[in-house]
Design an enzyme around this catalytic site. Sequence first.
Site, short mmCIF file in Angstrom:
data_model
loop_
_atom_site.label_atom_id
_atom_site.label_comp_id
_atom_site.label_asym_id
_atom_site.label_seq_id
_atom_site.Cartn_x
_atom_site.Cartn_y
_atom_site.Cartn_z
N LYS A 107 -20.41 -24.61 -5.92
CA LYS A 107 -21.09 -24.14 -7.12
C LYS A 107 -22.61 -24.33 -7.07
O LYS A 107 -23.32 -23.84 -7.93
CB LYS A 107 -20.50 -24.83 -8.35
CG LYS A 107 -19.05 -24.44 -8.59
CD LYS A 107 -18.47 -25.08 -9.84
CE LYS A 107 -17.13 -24.49 -10.18
NZ LYS A 107 -16.04 -25.00 -9.31
C1 LIG Z 1 -14.85 -24.23 -9.21
C2 LIG Z 1 -14.08 -24.52 -7.98
C3 LIG Z 1 -13.09 -23.63 -7.50
C4 LIG Z 1 -12.67 -22.39 -8.23
O1 LIG Z 1 -13.63 -21.37 -8.23
P1 LIG Z 1 -13.51 -20.16 -9.29
O2 LIG Z 1 -14.70 -19.34 -9.06
O3 LIG Z 1 -13.48 -20.81 -10.65
O4 LIG Z 1 -12.22 -19.47 -8.98
C5 LIG Z 1 -12.46 -23.94 -6.29
N1 LIG Z 1 -12.75 -25.08 -5.63
C6 LIG Z 1 -13.68 -25.95 -6.06
C7 LIG Z 1 -13.93 -27.18 -5.28
C8 LIG Z 1 -14.38 -25.71 -7.24
O5 LIG Z 1 -15.29 -26.60 -7.67
#
Ligand SMILES: *Cc1c(COP(=O)(O)O)cnc(C)c1O
Length: 431
Positions: A107
């Site tokens: 993210k």
């Molecule tokens: C947020 C997250 C996801 C999921 O991603 P989305 O875009 O919400 O589907 C998967 N793995 C990790 C480690 C995350 O932090």
Amino acid sequence: MKFYSLNKEAEDVSFKDAVIKGIAPDRGLYFPREIKPLPPAFFENIENLTDHDIAFKAIEQFVRESIPENTLKEILNSVLDFPFPLIELEKNVATLELFHGPTLAFKDVGARFMAHCLGYFSENQNSEVTVLVATSGDTGGAVANGFLGVKGVKVVILYPSDKVSDIQERQLTTLGQNITALEVNGNFDDCQNMVKTAFLDSDLKSEMQLTSANSINVARWLPQMFYFLFAYKKLKNKDQPIVFSVPSGNFGNICAGMVAQKLGMPVAHFIAATNVNDTVPLYMRTQEYSPKTSKATISNAMDVGDPSNFIRIRNLYKNNFTELKNILSSYSFTDEETKRAMHSIYDSSNYIADPHGAVGYLGLKEYLKDNSDTFGVFLETAHPVKFLDVVEETLKLKLPIPYQIQKVLEKKKVSIKIDTYEELKNYLLNK
Ligand SMILES: *Cc1c(COP(=O)(O)O)cnc(C)c1O
């Protein structure tokens, strides 16, 4: 390029307004009016482009109206200052590591991009923007880090007391400056409900510009398409069809990959891999979308019962189920299966996958059973150290603590405890 609300009851807005508002006044998600494919030469020559060039060309059409070319280039230079390695583990299986950013979460890219955009938009304005975000763990750290020190933007993070890991809590609570952590006596849903209530509260709306920093926000969602393009650049010369398996929770990441495909990226198929929160896998089997309350799992960043971005995916395929089914498969896996996968990846490739990556691996292997001629990439969305307990216990080993984590472990936690929405509101109004 304008953005429209998927609820279709609000006016079209510029990228800037879509970012500042977060969500449309009719509660719909913003979506680009059109997605113009890039010229075929872009993909034919992609290996000659730097990651910065690729990112610029991919996102330019969406933001051009709101951000001048040079500013956009500067933003991308500072957002994309870490690598995205692609590692082949087995025949036809590679992992794309997205966790080399400052908080070791994928993210980081979206959070930093959004922070820089908001920072730019507030440069010539007197009024401050307040970013309000609820987190069950990883989002908060990435957002806090991405927005740290951005002028004109104040960040308020709500997290459930005692329900995030020690590392995650420190990533949220030790930064200071324009970042405030509110420690809520309750669970993640309580935090999220407080945030939702705040967005609807007219007393707050008249006093301040509030926005969200989850993947509903177009500035956090869209830049995730870069990952898929960076991987394609390295895989272009394979003479096999390429597929991506994405461990999915709110389905923002995979949806961004699908936007990259709409830009013309040659990719054969997407696999949405989930834990037992299987709303989408069920939908793909039954055509019935029934959101559920989420269940706790070891891949907890994907514990989502009503994925907010799935509506964007349906929209990309004009709500045509047959078309969607041709491009997307979705499978769900239990914690037991996930742990077994972590084991087998470690045994066969000596590679340590975190539980989210392992779910992505399982999805890919399931798809390859019937499509053995394809080359698959599963996305590794978090560094294994972020899920230290599960990884060490499952694989019976000790993980070294990387520098990024070591740094926060030395700092002192500062948070404000709250119990009720009224306390949140008072906090926001007094500032
Ligand atoms: C947020 C997250 C996801 C999921 O991603 P989305 O875009 O919400 O589907 C998967 N793995 C990790 C480690 C995350 O932090």
